[in-house]
Scaffold this motif. Structure first.
Motif, PDB file in Angstrom:
ATOM      1  N   LEU A 125     -75.567 -82.814  21.908  1.00  0.00           N
ATOM      2  CA  LEU A 125     -74.595 -83.890  21.781  1.00  0.00           C
ATOM      3  C   LEU A 125     -74.604 -84.435  20.351  1.00  0.00           C
ATOM      4  O   LEU A 125     -75.641 -84.403  19.680  1.00  0.00           O
ATOM      5  N   PRO A 126     -73.479 -84.923  19.868  1.00  0.00           N
ATOM      6  CA  PRO A 126     -73.423 -85.432  18.498  1.00  0.00           C
ATOM      7  C   PRO A 126     -74.485 -86.497  18.238  1.00  0.00           C
ATOM      8  O   PRO A 126     -74.578 -87.490  18.952  1.00  0.00           O
ATOM      9  N   MET A 127     -75.275 -86.269  17.229  1.00  0.00           N
ATOM     10  CA  MET A 127     -76.295 -87.243  16.857  1.00  0.00           C
ATOM     11  C   MET A 127     -75.644 -88.388  16.087  1.00  0.00           C
ATOM     12  O   MET A 127     -74.466 -88.342  15.734  1.00  0.00           O
ATOM     13  N   ALA A 128     -76.439 -89.410  15.836  1.00  0.00           N
ATOM     14  CA  ALA A 128     -75.956 -90.548  15.060  1.00  0.00           C
ATOM     15  C   ALA A 128     -77.064 -90.982  14.113  1.00  0.00           C
ATOM     16  O   ALA A 128     -78.235 -90.649  14.298  1.00  0.00           O
ATOM     17  N   GLY A 129     -76.693 -91.728  13.096  1.00  0.00           N
ATOM     18  CA  GLY A 129     -77.660 -92.172  12.114  1.00  0.00           C
ATOM     19  C   GLY A 129     -78.416 -93.417  12.516  1.00  0.00           C
ATOM     20  O   GLY A 129     -79.408 -93.771  11.875  1.00  0.00           O
ATOM     21  N   ASP A 130     -77.956 -94.102  13.560  1.00  0.00           N
ATOM     22  CA  ASP A 130     -78.642 -95.320  13.987  1.00  0.00           C
ATOM     23  C   ASP A 130     -79.656 -94.999  15.070  1.00  0.00           C
ATOM     24  O   ASP A 130     -79.422 -94.190  15.957  1.00  0.00           O
ATOM     25  N   VAL A 131     -80.800 -95.652  14.998  1.00  0.00           N
ATOM     26  CA  VAL A 131     -81.931 -95.313  15.863  1.00  0.00           C
ATOM     27  C   VAL A 131     -81.681 -95.803  17.286  1.00  0.00           C
ATOM     28  O   VAL A 131     -81.307 -96.956  17.506  1.00  0.00           O
ATOM     29  N   GLY A 132     -81.903 -94.942  18.246  1.00  0.00           N
ATOM     30  CA  GLY A 132     -81.814 -95.305  19.653  1.00  0.00           C
ATOM     31  C   GLY A 132     -80.452 -95.093  20.281  1.00  0.00           C
ATOM     32  O   GLY A 132     -80.317 -95.212  21.501  1.00  0.00           O
ATOM     33  N   SER A 133     -79.433 -94.766  19.487  1.00  0.00           N
ATOM     34  CA  SER A 133     -78.094 -94.614  20.067  1.00  0.00           C
ATOM     35  C   SER A 133     -77.914 -93.289  20.791  1.00  0.00           C
ATOM     36  O   SER A 133     -76.889 -93.074  21.437  1.00  0.00           O
ATOM     37  N   GLN A 134     -78.916 -92.394  20.706  1.00  0.00           N
ATOM     38  CA  GLN A 134     -78.811 -91.105  21.378  1.00  0.00           C
ATOM     39  C   GLN A 134     -79.114 -91.175  22.869  1.00  0.00           C
ATOM     40  O   GLN A 134     -78.830 -90.229  23.609  1.00  0.00           O
ATOM     41  N   TYR A 135     -79.651 -92.300  23.337  1.00  0.00           N
ATOM     42  CA  TYR A 135     -80.162 -92.330  24.714  1.00  0.00           C
ATOM     43  C   TYR A 135     -79.063 -92.445  25.767  1.00  0.00           C
ATOM     44  O   TYR A 135     -79.004 -91.640  26.706  1.00  0.00           O
ATOM     45  N   THR A 136     -78.224 -93.465  25.675  1.00  0.00           N
ATOM     46  CA  THR A 136     -77.298 -93.713  26.784  1.00  0.00           C
ATOM     47  C   THR A 136     -76.203 -92.651  26.927  1.00  0.00           C
ATOM     48  O   THR A 136     -75.806 -92.353  28.060  1.00  0.00           O
ATOM     49  N   PRO A 137     -75.681 -92.036  25.838  1.00  0.00           N
ATOM     50  CA  PRO A 137     -74.744 -90.930  26.074  1.00  0.00           C
ATOM     51  C   PRO A 137     -75.373 -89.774  26.861  1.00  0.00           C
ATOM     52  O   PRO A 137     -74.701 -89.127  27.669  1.00  0.00           O
ATOM     53  N   ALA A 138     -76.658 -89.522  26.634  1.00  0.00           N
ATOM     54  CA  ALA A 138     -77.328 -88.457  27.385  1.00  0.00           C
ATOM     55  C   ALA A 138     -77.427 -88.794  28.865  1.00  0.00           C
ATOM     56  O   ALA A 138     -77.420 -87.898  29.717  1.00  0.00           O
ATOM     57  N   ILE A 139     -77.531 -90.089  29.186  1.00  0.00           N
ATOM     58  CA  ILE A 139     -77.511 -90.509  30.589  1.00  0.00           C
ATOM     59  C   ILE A 139     -76.148 -90.200  31.200  1.00  0.00           C
ATOM     60  O   ILE A 139     -76.043 -89.741  32.349  1.00  0.00           O
ATOM     61  N   GLY A 140     -75.086 -90.452  30.439  1.00  0.00           N
ATOM     62  CA  GLY A 140     -73.753 -90.119  30.920  1.00  0.00           C
ATOM     63  C   GLY A 140     -73.599 -88.633  31.195  1.00  0.00           C
ATOM     64  O   GLY A 140     -73.006 -88.220  32.202  1.00  0.00           O
ATOM     65  N   TRP A 141     -74.151 -87.793  30.298  1.00  0.00           N
ATOM     66  CA  TRP A 141     -74.097 -86.348  30.536  1.00  0.00           C
ATOM     67  C   TRP A 141     -74.854 -85.989  31.812  1.00  0.00           C
ATOM     68  O   TRP A 141     -74.395 -85.168  32.611  1.00  0.00           O
ATOM     69  N   ALA A 142     -76.024 -86.610  32.012  1.00  0.00           N
ATOM     70  CA  ALA A 142     -76.814 -86.330  33.217  1.00  0.00           C
ATOM     71  C   ALA A 142     -76.062 -86.746  34.475  1.00  0.00           C
ATOM     72  O   ALA A 142     -76.064 -86.024  35.486  1.00  0.00           O
ATOM     73  N   GLN A 143     -75.411 -87.897  34.434  1.00  0.00           N
ATOM     74  CA  GLN A 143     -74.625 -88.314  35.591  1.00  0.00           C
ATOM     75  C   GLN A 143     -73.438 -87.374  35.784  1.00  0.00           C
ATOM     76  O   GLN A 143     -73.045 -87.079  36.920  1.00  0.00           O
ATOM     77  N   GLY A 144     -72.888 -86.904  34.668  1.00  0.00           N
ATOM     78  CA  GLY A 144     -71.816 -85.917  34.749  1.00  0.00           C
ATOM     79  C   GLY A 144     -72.274 -84.626  35.395  1.00  0.00           C
ATOM     80  O   GLY A 144     -71.543 -84.006  36.181  1.00  0.00           O
TER      81      GLY A 144
END
Length: 695
Positions: A121-140
């Motif tokens: 998934l697209p990474m981001a430069g801000d710390v910690g923003s990678q977590y909740t989109p991955a939850i959305g993928w898991a729910q998907g």
């Protein structure tokens, strides 16, 4: 802790390939640090030195096509393991064309469409923003598997990589809550190097060990061990991945690793004493890997050959990457939003949204088929959601209290009973989690419709909202996250600073987002339906005072009715004055014109991004006078943007200054008298109309 058994992981893992990738990653870091950064060919450099082994082993276990990894700026070894081309890996930090951002993003902020393998998934430069989109993928994953019956998702997992500093962020805690309460197939992969830049782990989490602090969490399996010892790390990673794949629940694995370089190239690590640096160097996983594979798996000569081959490979690809063309300056503004407007063919993203899987918009019309009975905006929203949920099984609706309660504004009343709690569901009280989850769900090919209860409550989600809007641009159209975020706001029976904020200008200048602001039930239906069938993220603003307003009531316009974004509505036609407005001010502007007997051209923009510049300019050229009325505060409100463009481009047509009538620059007061004293009303609008006409 990991077992000391030497058989299981060694039999499953290609240790020669692990060695090659480890040496390749290390040679890449060496090349950047010793040549490319000093020569200013690379401007930002983040070494993975010390983190490589655990990531490369993890990559060996991400084998399913619907797996995802949500990673961060120190995750290049994982990217190489999952198939990132070395030339692309080197071209990106150089800012060269191609690769995963076409020179638009920092070189280690990566992404990788799956193409039959795991998706990064697209990474981001801000710390910690990678977590909740991955939850959305898991729910998907679970939605595709259970609700849509797609067996391709059976056994798929979502892995989130993060450092020890990231465990202090809102995103981490929101993700932990969602993963455990929903029993999602998520593996939290924490690489603990002891430092967040210069701040030690003891200030990130009590006792400096997030694994210990989470052992009491229900439905979360904890693994904890050394990420530098090959066999132990492999067994621990294999066990944790299998645990999640077998649907036993989410898990967290914490692996201690050394950070053998500074946070970035510029960081001299002056905050570390010599003893600590020596200890970290002694714990170098490359040294341990060599001891593990030589001579048992590779001979000394084979290892040395791999060292030379990977170094030569890095040298060759560095030259090829540097010889790439510079990104085209002519295309830098492309992919802010989806293209394909005005009949042109669309350049479709590779991941995210409905259209990637071939979704075709149902029959629709910009002509109404009105029923007899008038409905309010609440019913307009509820009914449109219901129709789209029936027509598209990839639409899901969620937010705080949207389930059994039906929403605090009753706009989702009865939808859960009709469509089930997998499609209409409540969330935890975390706006960061609501929006981040929506991003991941959109990546997985669903159409999330998220509710934020009040405009002000969106503030904690600002990071996810801004990142979502830039996804398409910063991945050069590889990824997109089309979604709808419903957001009530504005004054009602009273005001207050928390529930009555408008501040729509914030979203109007937020890159990549479209903003809808209906003033009546008919437009609410058409705009919401367009948003839910579109290919971009949309803020759908629902004004609280209009939800049950008599003036906003109109007949339901039919199940095929849409309103295209960027097309304003003429509420009245006239020749003396152009009035530009939206939302709750529409009714007041009409009343003011009627009371004063003015021939006013009153334009309801309906959408602020995009806004109908053509209609506004045509009107101003006709009337030569312009009044802009909005509820938001004045300084840098959206009216300032409209006024600026009119003044710049239509100055010769103006017979009077462009005037803005707005709230003063204060929060909305609670007291009704105070609130009414600062809101534009029909009397104050009428006076300004008269003044401008007589100017």
């Amino acid at each position: 802790m990991a077992s000391k058994t030497n058989n299981l992981p060694a039999n499953k893992i290609d240790w020669k390939e692990v060695s090659r990738l480890m040496l390749l990653s290390r040679a890449l870091d060496d090349k950047e640090e010793n040549e490319l950064v000093p020569d200013k060919k690379v401007l930002y450099q983040f070494s993975a030195r010390g983190h490589e082994l655990a990531q490369i082993i993890l990559g060996q276990y991400l084998t399913q096509s619907r797996d995802s990894a949500s990673a961060y700026y120190r995750s290049r070894p994982l990217m190489l393991t999952l198939g990132l081309a070395l030339e692309d890996a080197m071209a990106a930090p150089m800012g060269k064309s191609g690769s995963y951002s076409d020179g638009r993003d920092i070189g280690v902020v990566c992404n990788l469409p799956g193409n039959g393998g795991p998706t990064v998934l697209p990474m981001a430069g801000d710390v910690g923003s990678q977590y909740t989109p991955a939850i959305g993928w898991a729910q998907g994953i679970e939605y595709h598997r259970k609700t849509l019956g797609n067996e391709e998702y059976a056994g798929a997992i979502s892995v989130i990589l993060g450092g020890d500093g990231s465990v202090a962020t809102n995103g981490f805690w929101s993700a932990i809550t969602m993963a455990t309460t929903l029993h999602l197939p998520v593996l939290f992969f924490i690489e603990d190097n002891g430092f967040g830049i210069s701040v030690g782990s003891e200030l990130q989490t009590p006792g400096a060990n997030i694994a210990n602090n989470l052992r009491s969490f229900k439905n979360l399996r904890i693994f904890d061990g050394d990420g530098t010892t090959p066999n132990d790390a492999a067994e621990l990673i294999e066990t944790s991945v299998s645990y999640v794949r077998d649907r036993k629940g989410p898990a967290l694995i914490r692996l201690t690793v050394p950070r053998l370089n500074g946070h970035s190239y510029q960081d001299n690590q002056s905050y570390k004493d010599d003893e600590l640096i020596k200890k970290e160097q002694k714990n170098d996983p490359l040294k341990k890997l060599k001891s593990f594979v030589v001579p048992k798996i590779l001979s000394k000569e084979e290892w040395e050959k791999l060292e030379q081959e990977t170094k030569s490979e890095v040298d060759r690809n560095a030259e090829k990457a540097w010889d790439r063309e510079e990104p085209s300056t002519d295309k830098v503004t492309r992919f802010v939003k989806s293209d394909g407007v005005n009949g042109e063919s669309e350049t479709l993203q590779k991941v995210g949204g409905l259209r990637v899987d071939g979704y075709q918009r149902p029959d629709e019309s910009e002509k109404t088929a009105p029923e007899k009975q008038r409905i309010n905006i609440v019913e307009a929203v509820r009914r449109t959601l219901d129709v789209e949920l029936h027509q598209n099984d990839r639409v899901i609706v969620f937010g705080e209290d949207v389930g059994e309660k039906g929403g605090v504004h009753a706009a989702t009343m009865g939808l859960q009973n009709t469509h089930g709690d997998e499609r209409v569901f409540d969330t935890s009280l975390s706006e960061e989690g609501i929006i981040g989850r929506a991003v991941g769900l959109a990546y997985s090919g669903l159409m999330p419709v998220a509710e934020i209860q009040f405009r002000k409550y969106a503030d904690p989600a600002t990071e996810q909202l801004k990142n979502c809007g830039t996804i398409r641009w910063r991945t050069a159209n590889k990824f997109a996250a089309p979604m709808v975020v419903r957001m009530p706001g504005g004054f009602a029976k009273c005001g207050d600073p928390w529930h009555s904020e408008s501040n729509e200008v914030f979203f109007s200048r937020m890159i990549g987002w479209s903003v809808a602001y209906p003033s009546n039930a008919e437009d609410a239906v058409g705009l919401l339906r367009s948003a839910m069938r579109g290919n971009d993220p949309v803020i759908f603003f629902e004004h609280r005072n209009l939800l049950d307003s008599k003036a906003a009531r109109k007949p339901y316009p039919g199940d095929q009715y849409i309103v295209s974004f960027g097309k304003a509505s003429h509420l009245k036609k006239g020749d003396d004055l152009t009035v530009i407005t939206w939302g709750a001010m529409c009714e007041r502007c009409i009343e003011a014109a009627d009371n004063g007997g003015f021939s006013a051209d009153i334009i309801d923009l309906r959408t602020l991004s995009p806004w109908d510049k053509e209609a506004v300019f045509e009107s101003v050229k006709k009337t030569n006078r312009c009044l802009i009325v909005h509820e938001d505060t004045q300084t840098a409100g959206f009216g300032a943007e409209i006024s600026s463009q009119i003044t710049e481009e239509l100055f010769k047509y103006l017979d009077a200054p462009v005037h803005r009538h707005t709230m003063p620059d204060i929060p909305m007061p609670y007291n009704v008298g105070l609130m009414n004293s600062v809101l534009p009303d029909s009397d104050s609008i009428e006076k300004l109309m008269n003044d401008l006409i007589k100017f």
